[in-house]
Scaffold this motif. Structure first.
Motif, PDB file in Angstrom:
ATOM      1  N   GLU A 126      37.671  26.526  40.047  1.00  0.00           N
ATOM      2  CA  GLU A 126      36.381  27.053  39.608  1.00  0.00           C
ATOM      3  C   GLU A 126      36.124  28.436  40.205  1.00  0.00           C
ATOM      4  O   GLU A 126      35.619  29.326  39.515  1.00  0.00           O
ATOM      5  CB  GLU A 126      35.264  26.088  39.979  1.00  0.00           C
ATOM      6  N   ARG A 138      37.042  24.105  31.338  1.00  0.00           N
ATOM      7  CA  ARG A 138      37.289  22.829  30.674  1.00  0.00           C
ATOM      8  C   ARG A 138      38.499  22.154  31.301  1.00  0.00           C
ATOM      9  O   ARG A 138      39.328  22.789  31.933  1.00  0.00           O
ATOM     10  CB  ARG A 138      37.598  23.033  29.182  1.00  0.00           C
ATOM     11  N   TYR A 152      35.480  13.464  37.892  1.00  0.00           N
ATOM     12  CA  TYR A 152      35.063  14.714  37.252  1.00  0.00           C
ATOM     13  C   TYR A 152      33.552  14.736  37.017  1.00  0.00           C
ATOM     14  O   TYR A 152      32.922  15.782  37.139  1.00  0.00           O
ATOM     15  CB  TYR A 152      35.832  14.951  35.946  1.00  0.00           C
ATOM     16  N   TYR A 157      31.238  17.791  35.721  1.00  0.00           N
ATOM     17  CA  TYR A 157      31.813  17.912  34.385  1.00  0.00           C
ATOM     18  C   TYR A 157      31.217  16.847  33.474  1.00  0.00           C
ATOM     19  O   TYR A 157      31.051  15.696  33.880  1.00  0.00           O
ATOM     20  CB  TYR A 157      33.342  17.757  34.429  1.00  0.00           C
TER      21      TYR A 157
END
Length: 168
Positions: A126, A138, A152, A157
């Motif tokens: 990230e 993604r 995640y 996410y």
């Protein structure tokens, strides 16, 4: 995060992949394949995974302005992540053109799972994506891999697109 995970994470080094890492990354990859084969019956058997796969990750990283990272601890390489910093949506028929970062592959040795290794690798991905100017990142996960989906989710996410399948 459990106390042990905090301690392990403090001893982790996230660094760029080096050519001498092949065997260690391949061992992690085979651990991942063994786990995913229990969930997805069309996953390649672990023993068939070889340096050819690592070569594909290297090529994808080069094409997508990305990097391969390894998480190294006292016991050697504990995990890896391959990420791309520039993936284009220009060929998506129903999306406006934009680019995003993509975590192409992320694996953690079976013995090191749930100890902060994956989170450290994802944090590094990230950071690299932000530094590359991306506003989105993604990744893909097997729908049946509830442990990974939960992980995640804890990292922020959410589901964006689902691919559905029917056996004929």
């Amino acid at each position: 995060m459990p106390t042990g995970a905090t301690r392990l994470r403090e001893r982790l080094t996230i660094r760029d992949y080096r050519d001498g890492d092949e065997a260690a990354v391949l061992a992690v990859l085979r651990d991942l394949q063994a786990h995913e084969l229990q969930i997805y019956d069309r996953a390649r058997p672990p023993e068939t995974m070889g340096n050819w796969y690592i070569d594909l990750l290297k090529q994808a990283a080069a094409d997508g302005r990305g990097r391969i990272l390894v998480a190294e601890g006292e016991d050697g390489v504990l995990g890896y992540a391959a990420m791309l910093t520039r993936v284009s949506a220009e060929h998506e028929r129903d999306e406006i053109p934009y680019t995003y970062a993509y975590v192409d592959d992320l694996g953690v040795r079976a013995a090191a799972r749930s100890r902060g290794v994956g989170a450290a690798l994802l944090d590094a991905c990230e950071t690299i994506a932000r530094e590359a100017g991306q506003g989105w990142i993604r990744l893909g996960v097997l729908a049946g891999n509830q442990r990974a989906r939960s992980f995640y989710g804890r990292q922020g996410y959410g589901e964006m697109l689902l691919t559905l399948e029917k056996k004929l």
